[in-house]
Design a protein around this motif. Structure first.
Motif, PDB file in Angstrom:
ATOM      1  N   MET A 108       0.816  -1.205   0.000  1.00  0.00           N
ATOM      2  CA  MET A 108       0.000   0.000   0.000  1.00  0.00           C
ATOM      3  C   MET A 108       0.854   1.261   0.000  1.00  0.00           C
ATOM      4  N   GLY A 127     -12.229  -3.009  -2.137  1.00  0.00           N
ATOM      5  CA  GLY A 127     -11.732  -2.929  -0.769  1.00  0.00           C
ATOM      6  C   GLY A 127     -10.518  -2.050  -0.621  1.00  0.00           C
ATOM      7  N   ARG A 128      -9.530  -2.200  -1.493  1.00  0.00           N
ATOM      8  CA  ARG A 128      -8.311  -1.390  -1.402  1.00  0.00           C
ATOM      9  C   ARG A 128      -8.613   0.081  -1.710  1.00  0.00           C
ATOM     10  N   ARG A 130     -11.363   1.710  -1.107  1.00  0.00           N
ATOM     11  CA  ARG A 130     -12.003   2.319   0.070  1.00  0.00           C
ATOM     12  C   ARG A 130     -10.971   2.644   1.139  1.00  0.00           C
ATOM     13  N   ASP A 131      -9.968   1.783   1.323  1.00  0.00           N
ATOM     14  CA  ASP A 131      -8.910   2.081   2.291  1.00  0.00           C
ATOM     15  C   ASP A 131      -8.174   3.367   1.925  1.00  0.00           C
ATOM     16  N   HIS A 132      -7.870   3.554   0.643  1.00  0.00           N
ATOM     17  CA  HIS A 132      -7.165   4.775   0.219  1.00  0.00           C
ATOM     18  C   HIS A 132      -8.041   6.016   0.430  1.00  0.00           C
ATOM     19  N   MET A 134     -10.397   6.426   2.723  1.00  0.00           N
ATOM     20  CA  MET A 134     -10.498   6.701   4.157  1.00  0.00           C
ATOM     21  C   MET A 134      -9.186   7.250   4.717  1.00  0.00           C
ATOM     22  N   ARG A 135      -8.050   6.873   4.136  1.00  0.00           N
ATOM     23  CA  ARG A 135      -6.757   7.397   4.577  1.00  0.00           C
ATOM     24  C   ARG A 135      -6.407   8.729   3.921  1.00  0.00           C
ATOM     25  N   ASP A 162     -18.949  -1.329  -0.041  1.00  0.00           N
ATOM     26  CA  ASP A 162     -17.773  -0.595  -0.519  1.00  0.00           C
ATOM     27  C   ASP A 162     -18.110   0.247  -1.746  1.00  0.00           C
TER      28      ASP A 162
END
Length: 686
Positions: A108, A127-128, A130-132, A134-135, A162
């Motif tokens: 990541m 999924g990945r 959404r992580d980016h 949120m970060r 997602d």
């Protein structure tokens, strides 16, 4: 169409666009949202790449310097996302596009650095991505288009939350395109919620069967499913073949079986890391492997250039999955075969899947061993080497001078067959939905084998030993009975003589076990353990057969019900039972058929009257020695003489260690009170 895009298509050899590509590039659509359904392998990736070109490029033919992403492509799996990135890479290469990928299984931190440098198009998994978001790693404010590829599969994999989070985080002015092989209710609801006046595009090819895919439903016996897979792979000899299974355990089983048979095979399942999956696909593209055994999720997005055969080792659970599986072949104008392995119990399920998918399959049996050998002969004669001009060779001249033409031809055929796995002999499939009845075994001969349960002999170990040592198959063996010291095997009469001859004069098998031919069937009615017949055994509990429990002491005797059967022979009179000891409270013998004697209870002591004086303890002798011991921890001797904790007049009562503030304060307060005065009690709070 932009000139840079047209040049890229020409360089890739595109003379004309496919039906779905022409439909999404219609100038009348403008910048409207699209909901497109088309068959797998119909060119959807290039299609949505062309559809968003005008939206993200605008009036220019090339991109400016990369900053925040202009387009976002979302795919369900890593393989599909990386495939989309490769396709869009050559499509937008002349336009100067910078592409980035955000998929699971990758570092990541590297993805964050790539996004920070800037990218025009980002391809990601839900999924990945959404992580980016949120970060705060990706800036969504400049987005002009969002594409959902294989949207139905993303919902099936549980990515709905997602997707809704991503679409809600994007600007409302963006353009949303959804591409899917089918449009179930979930996709329609998602489109109605996050698209504005979307145009529904359904290609004509969707309503009919894929013309480049030949569907074959192969009926096989329940015990021959894996053998049928081997024969299908041998019959077609495709450059690349994909075998689908429903579970990881089945993938591992088939991979091991095919590898043992000499096939170059790789596995693809969710338990593998991204590096292992990439290496497996690269081995298929390089030709180091010809067969890939995979699950549905792992194989989504696989695009192999020479994939001509898809084998459904296990039937899928839905017709959409059947279409996605079969869509791996028959791509870019190539012909392909989709073979379904159908045991009798799965016949109705296969018919239902084909009906829901609107497919017409050719029903038949799996290729037999003779058909595979005949196909091998045709391929051997069709080899271009027979048409090449004969060049002089010392080795060929030596062979002609030494051997005859028949010997050379026979040796060539033998060498050709040795390079291929031998086909399997298949039995006829049984009726649909019913278990296959076993044919009558017929006349047989019994053999005894030394060693039984005492020596650890088991049927599953004895069967292959007999087949290997006697040159027979499992179909030639009937019943196998393992006794305590010996085992008995039933062999078909037609194979009994050859079995005995193959064993040799010593008649022994592995482990020097002696095999003896019997004149008649063995008597297997007795016990499998030494000690006589099974009728001599005692039943559970150790009581002899026919034992009747005694009635309860207080119960009346029950008369047996008379039956019309003849009375049995009178049993010998049993010896009288020894007399039971009499009760301590009475010398009269107990009648066991009479009511039980009530238990005599010990009288309880009378209650002490309320207010009665407690009996005084004897006076203590002042001269008696005090034998009481002070408290000490277990196992530790008393250190010194016990000191009294009674406060002396004028002094504070002794306390514990004075190294804490609490004890010091308590000692000071006691000293201030005079030492012998008790502390005053505080009034309770109201």
């Amino acid at each position: 169409m932009k000139q840079t895009i047209a040049d890229a298509l020409s360089q890739q050899g595109y003379d004309s666009l496919t039906q779905v590509q022409e439909a999404v590039t219609d100038p009348e659509l403008g910048h409207s949202d699209l909901l497109v359904s088309a068959q797998t392998g119909s060119g959807k990736t290039v299609g949505f790449g062309l559809a968003i070109a005008e939206t993200i490029l605008g009036a220019a033919d090339r991109f400016d310097n990369a900053a925040a992403p202009l387009a976002l492509i979302i795919a369900p799996t890593r393989e599909l996302a990386l495939q989309v990135k490769r396709e869009l890479g050559w499509l937008y290469a002349k336009a100067g596009a910078q592409l980035a990928s955000c998929v699971g299984g990758m570092d990541m931190r590297d993805e964050r650095r790539t996004l920070a440098r800037g990218a025009h198009i980002v391809v990601a998994t839900p999924g990945r991505l959404r992580d980016h978001i949120m970060r705060g790693s990706i800036d969504m404010n400049a987005l002009r288009a969002i594409v959902l590829d294989e949207a139905d599969e993303m919902l099936d994999l549980g990515f709905q939350d997602d997707l809704e989070f991503i679409l809600a985080s994007a600007p409302e002015s963006r353009r949303t395109l959804m591409f899917s092989a089918t449009v179930p209710r979930g996709i329609a609801n998602l489109a109605g919620k996050y698209q504005t006046d979307a145009v529904r595009i359904s290609t004509a090819a969707e309503t009919r069967q894929h013309a480049d895919i030949e569907y074959r439903a192969l009926s096989v016996a329940a015990r021959d499913t894996e053998n049928a897979i081997i024969n299908v792979l041998r019959y077609y000899e495709a450059p690349n073949a994909l075998v689908f299974a429903n579970t990881r355990a089945m993938v591992n089983r088939l991979t091991t079986r095919l590898s043992n048979r000499g096939f170059s095979v790789v596995a693809l399942s969710g338990e593998l890391s991204q590096a292992e999956r990439t290496h497996a696909l690269q081995a298929m593209r390089d030709g180091r492997a010809r067969i890939c055994v995979a699950t549905d999720v792992a194989a989504r997005g696989i695009d192999l250039p020479s994939l001509d055969l898809v084998v459904h080792a296990e039937l899928p659970n839905s017709h959409e999955t059947l279409l996605h599986r079969s869509g791996r072949t028959g791509r870019a104008g190539r012909k392909g075969v989709s073979a379904l392995i159908v045991p009798p119990a799965a016949r109705k399920k296969c018919e239902r899947l084909l009906r829901f998918a609107k497919l017409t399959a050719e029903w038949g049996e799996a290729p037999s061993a003779d058909e595979v050998r005949a196909r091998d002969g045709d391929r051997m004669l069709a080899d271009p080497v027979w048409q090449d001009a004969v060049a002089p060779s010392d080795a060929a001249t030596a062979l002609v001078a030494r051997f005859s033409a028949e010997q050379i031809a026979t040796a060539y055929v033998a060498l050709y067959e040795s390079r291929h796995s031998a086909p399997e002999e298949l039995s006829a499939p049984g009726p649909a939905g019913k278990p296959e009845p076993r044919a009558p075994f017929g006349p047989s001969v019994w053999f005894s084998v030394s060693g039984g349960k005492k020596a650890g002999v088991e049927t599953r170990r004895l069967l292959p030993i007999l087949c290997k040592a006697g040159g027979i198959t499992k179909d030639d063996i009937g019943a196998i009975r393992i006794q305590y010291n010996e085992s008995y095997v039933e062999i078909r009469s037609a194979s009994a003589d050859s079995f005995a001859a193959t064993l040799g004069p010593n008649m022994t098998v592995e482990g020097d076990a002696k095999v003896t031919r019997l004149d008649k069937a063995p008597d297997l009615g007795g016990s499998s353990r030494p000690g006589g017949k099974s009728s001599d055994r005692k039943p559970y509990g150790g009581k002899p057969s026919g034992h009747k429990p005694k009635p309860h002491r207080g119960a009346a005797p029950v008369e047996p019900t008379p039956t019309p059967t003849p009375a049995p022979a009178p049993a010998p009179t049993p010896a009288p039972a020894p007399a039971k000891p009499a009760a301590k409270t009475d010398s009269t013998p107990i009648d066991w058929n009479d009511a039980p004697t009530p238990r005599v209870k010990k009288p309880k002591p009378t209650a002490k009257a309320k207010g009665a004086a407690k009996p005084a303890s004897p006076p203590r002798d002042p001269k008696a020695k005090d034998t009481s011991q002070p408290y000490r921890p277990h196992g530790k001797p008393l250190a010194g003489k016990r000191k009294s904790r009674t406060a002396e007049p004028g002094k504070a009562p002794p306390v514990g260690k004075a190294n804490s503030k609490k004890n010091k304060a308590r000692a000071a307060a006691a000293k201030a009170r005079g030492g012998d005065k008790p502390p005053k009690r505080r009034a309770p709070k109201s």
